[in-house]
Design an enzyme around this catalytic site. Structure first.
Site, PDB file in Angstrom:
ATOM      1  N   GLN A  98      -2.105   2.394  10.069  1.00 36.32           N
ATOM      2  CA  GLN A  98      -0.820   2.389   9.363  1.00 36.32           C
ATOM      3  C   GLN A  98       0.260   3.119  10.183  1.00 36.32           C
ATOM      4  OE1 GLN A  98      -3.785   2.920   7.894  1.00 36.32           O
ATOM      5  NE2 GLN A  98      -3.737   2.620   5.678  1.00 36.32           N
ATOM      6  N   ARG A 123       0.859  -1.173   0.000  1.00 42.60           N
ATOM      7  CA  ARG A 123       0.000   0.000   0.000  1.00 42.60           C
ATOM      8  C   ARG A 123       0.895   1.223   0.000  1.00 42.60           C
ATOM      9  NH1 ARG A 123       2.482   1.845   3.711  1.00 42.60           N
ATOM     10  NH2 ARG A 123       1.005   3.544   3.753  1.00 42.60           N
ATOM     11  N   GLY A 124       0.241   2.387  -0.182  1.00 40.60           N
ATOM     12  CA  GLY A 124       1.048   3.601  -0.356  1.00 40.60           C
ATOM     13  C   GLY A 124       1.104   3.924  -1.840  1.00 40.60           C
ATOM     14  N   LYS A 180      -4.639  10.084   3.365  1.00 40.48           N
ATOM     15  CA  LYS A 180      -5.385   9.248   4.293  1.00 40.48           C
ATOM     16  C   LYS A 180      -6.399  10.042   5.117  1.00 40.48           C
ATOM     17  CE  LYS A 180      -5.141   5.803   4.472  1.00 40.48           C
ATOM     18  NZ  LYS A 180      -5.996   5.012   3.576  1.00 40.48           N
ATOM     19  N   ASP A 230      -1.875  10.807  -1.971  1.00 45.64           N
ATOM     20  CA  ASP A 230      -2.261   9.789  -2.938  1.00 45.64           C
ATOM     21  C   ASP A 230      -2.624  10.411  -4.264  1.00 45.64           C
ATOM     22  OD1 ASP A 230      -2.864   8.689  -0.077  1.00 45.64           O
ATOM     23  OD2 ASP A 230      -2.635   6.955  -1.400  1.00 45.64           O
TER      24      ASP A 230
HETATM   25  C1  LIG Z   1       3.611   8.006   0.057  1.00 44.10           C
HETATM   26  S1  LIG Z   1       1.955   7.846  -0.279  1.00 44.10           S
HETATM   27  C2  LIG Z   1       1.389   7.094   1.176  1.00 44.10           C
HETATM   28  C3  LIG Z   1      -0.068   7.342   1.366  1.00 44.10           C
HETATM   29  O1  LIG Z   1      -0.808   6.142   1.104  1.00 44.10           O
HETATM   30  C4  LIG Z   1      -1.529   5.831   2.272  1.00 44.10           C
HETATM   31  O2  LIG Z   1      -2.754   5.245   2.005  1.00 44.10           O
HETATM   32  P1  LIG Z   1      -2.895   3.624   2.058  1.00 44.10           P
HETATM   33  O3  LIG Z   1      -2.122   3.151   3.244  1.00 44.10           O
HETATM   34  O4  LIG Z   1      -4.399   3.420   2.166  1.00 44.10           O
HETATM   35  O5  LIG Z   1      -2.346   3.127   0.746  1.00 44.10           O
HETATM   36  C5  LIG Z   1      -1.693   7.156   2.958  1.00 44.10           C
HETATM   37  O6  LIG Z   1      -2.672   7.957   2.334  1.00 44.10           O
HETATM   38  C6  LIG Z   1      -0.327   7.715   2.787  1.00 44.10           C
HETATM   39  O7  LIG Z   1      -0.165   9.073   3.010  1.00 44.10           O
END
Ligand SMILES: CSC[C@H]1O[C@H](OP(=O)(O)O)[C@H](O)[C@@H]1O
Length: 364
Positions: A203, A53-54, A255, A244
Site C-alpha cells: 500500500q 480499503r483503509g 498494518k 484500524d
Molecule cells: C486511515 S486507516 C488506514 C489503515 O488501513 C490500512 O489497512 P488496509 O490497507 O489493509 O485496509 C492500514 O492499516 C492503514 O494504516
C-alpha cells in the site's frame, strides 16, 4: 484530494442516488479506474477484495452498502442480513462496525417507507463527517509538524516516516496520518515523506507514493526494513501512522509492521504518533494484544507480486518456491507504551485511558 487537475473523493453517490462510485484501488498506481456499485454485494466485494480499503473508507463504504440494501428492500430482516454480510468482510477495522451500528440505529426507528431516503442521507453524513474529522486531525498534526520544524535549522525539511497508506485513499478525503502532511505542504512548510512499501500488498509503494505524487509532496519509497536504519542515522524527525482499531487504553492495531517501526522509533528517540479519528477507537476494549481480532489474509499476497511489465501490461508473478508455506497476518498491535500520542479530531492525546477520557469525556 487531487487527481491530475481534478478534486476527488474516494467514494461518492451517483446522480440517480441508486448507486455509489469508488476508486478501484487495486488498479493503482498504474491505472486510475472507478467502479459503480449498485448492490450491497458489490459493496461487500469492494471491501473484501480491497478495491476500497483503509478503516474510515471501509466504514463509509459499508454505510453506502446498507443504503444500497435499503434501496432494494428496506425491511428490517433485509437490513440485518446486509449488515451481517458487510460486517463479515474484514474483522480488524472497527469503523466497519461503527458505521453499520450507526446506520441501523437510525433506520430501525423509521417506518419502512422512510428508510431509503434516510439511508442515503445518513451515509452521506458519515462520509462528510469523515472528511471534517480528517481535516481537523490535519490541523492538530500541523501544529506538531510546526513544533518539529522549530527544533530544526531554519529552512530544513521535516522528514516524516509513514507505514502503509493512511492517506486520503484510506478515507473519504484528506486521510488521517497524511492529513498533517498535506496541511503542512499547503502551508509552505518543507516536508518529505519516507513511505514504507508495506509488504505484502505494498500500500505504501503503490498508494501512498501515488497520492503524494499527485499532490506534489516530496517522498521516497523505502523497503519496510529500512525504517529503523534511517531513524538510527537521524533521517527521520517524526513517525505518523494510521490505525484500524485503537483501544480505550491507547493500544493501536495497524498494518503489519507498525509495531516494529514503533520499537525502532522508541529506541532511536523518534516521536511516534498515531492519527486516530474517534470512529476507529474501540471503547469496549482495554488490551489490544489480547482482544483485537487480527485479519489473516490469503498466502497468495505473500507468494506472488503484481506489477507493470516493460510493455505496460499488469502481470502477477510468483516470488516463492511452490512448496513453501506462507503466513499473512494483515495487522499487528502496538502497545500504548510505544505511542507518543494520538492525533484525534479533538486534539492530541496521550495514548492512555486518561488522555482519551480528557478529549472524549462522554466516553469515560
Ligand atoms: C486511515 S486507516 C488506514 C489503515 O488501513 C490500512 O489497512 P488496509 O490497507 O489493509 O485496509 C492500514 O492499516 C492503514 O494504516
Amino acid at each position: 484530494m487531487r487527481v491530475g487537475d481534478q478534486q476527488r473523493r474516494t467514494i461518492w453517490p451517483a446522480e440517480d442516488d441508486r448507486a455509489v462510485h469508488i476508486i478501484d484501488q487495486t488498479r493503482l498506481p498504474h491505472r486510475f479506474e472507478t467502479l459503480r456499485l449498485t448492490t450491497v454485494a458489490d459493496a461487500a466485494h469492494a471491501i473484501r477484495s480491497m478495491q476500497v480499503r483503509g478503516a474510515p473508507l471501509i466504514g463509509a463504504t459499508a454505510a453506502y452498502g446498507l443504503a444500497l440494501a435499503a434501496a432494494s428492500d428496506p425491511r428490517e430482516e433485509t437490513l440485518a442480513a446486509a449488515a451481517a454480510l458487510l460486517l463479515a468482510t474484514r474483522p480488524t477495522a472497527i469503523n466497519l462496525r461503527w458505521a453499520l451500528d450507526d446506520m441501523l440505529a437510525v433506520l430501525k426507528q423509521l417506518p419502512t417507507d422512510h428508510r431509503v431516503e434516510t439511508a442515503w442521507r445518513r451515509a452521506a453524513e458519515i462520509a462528510d463527517a469523515d472528511v471534517a474529522m480528517n481535516s481537523s486531525i490535519g490541523e492538530h498534526g500541523l501544529a506538531l509538524i510546526r513544533a518539529v520544524q522549530r527544533g530544526k535549522p531554519v529552512g530544513e525539511t521535516v522528514n516524516i516516516l509513514t507505514h502503509c497508506n493512511a492517506g486520503w485513499l484510506a478515507t473519504v478525503d484528506w486521510g488521517t496520518a497524511l492529513a498533517p502532511v498535506y496541511k503542512a505542504h499547503h502551508a509552505g512548510i518543507p516536508v518529505h515523506v519516507f513511505a514504507d512499501e508495506t509488504r505484502p500488498r505494498n500500500q505504501g509503494a503503490s498508494l501512498t507514493a501515488w497520492e503524494l505524487g499527485q499532490e506534489q509532496v516530496p517522498h521516497t519509497v523505502i523497503v519496510d526494513n529500512a525504517g529503523g536504519h534511517l531513524m538510527q542515522r537521524g533521517r527521520v524527525d517524526l513517525c505518523i501512522v494510521g490505525t484500524d482499531r485503537t483501544t480505550r487504553t491507547g493500544d493501536v492495531a495497524n498494518k503489519i509492521g507498525t509495531y516494529l517501526k514503533a520499537l525502532c522509533a522508541r529506541d532511536c528517540g523518534v516521536p511516534f504518533f498515531v492519527a486516530a479519528p474517534s470512529p476507529s477507537i474501540d471503547w469496549s476494549l482495554a488490551d489490544g494484544i489480547k482482544e483485537i481480532p487480527i485479519e489473516e489474509r490469503g498466502d497468495a499476497e505473500v507468494t506472488s507480486i503484481t506489477g507493470l511489465t516493460a510493455e505496460g501490461q499488469q502481470e502477477t508473478v510468483r516470488l516463492t518456491p511452490s512448496g513453501s508455506a506462507a503466513a499473512n497476518p494483515a495487522f499487528d498491535v502496538t502497545p500504548a507504551r510505544l505511542v507518543t500520542g494520538l492525533i484525534t479530531e479533538r486534539g492530541i492525546s496521550a495514548a492512555s485511558a486518561r488522555g482519551l477520557a480528557r478529549l472524549f469525556p462522554e466516553r469515560a
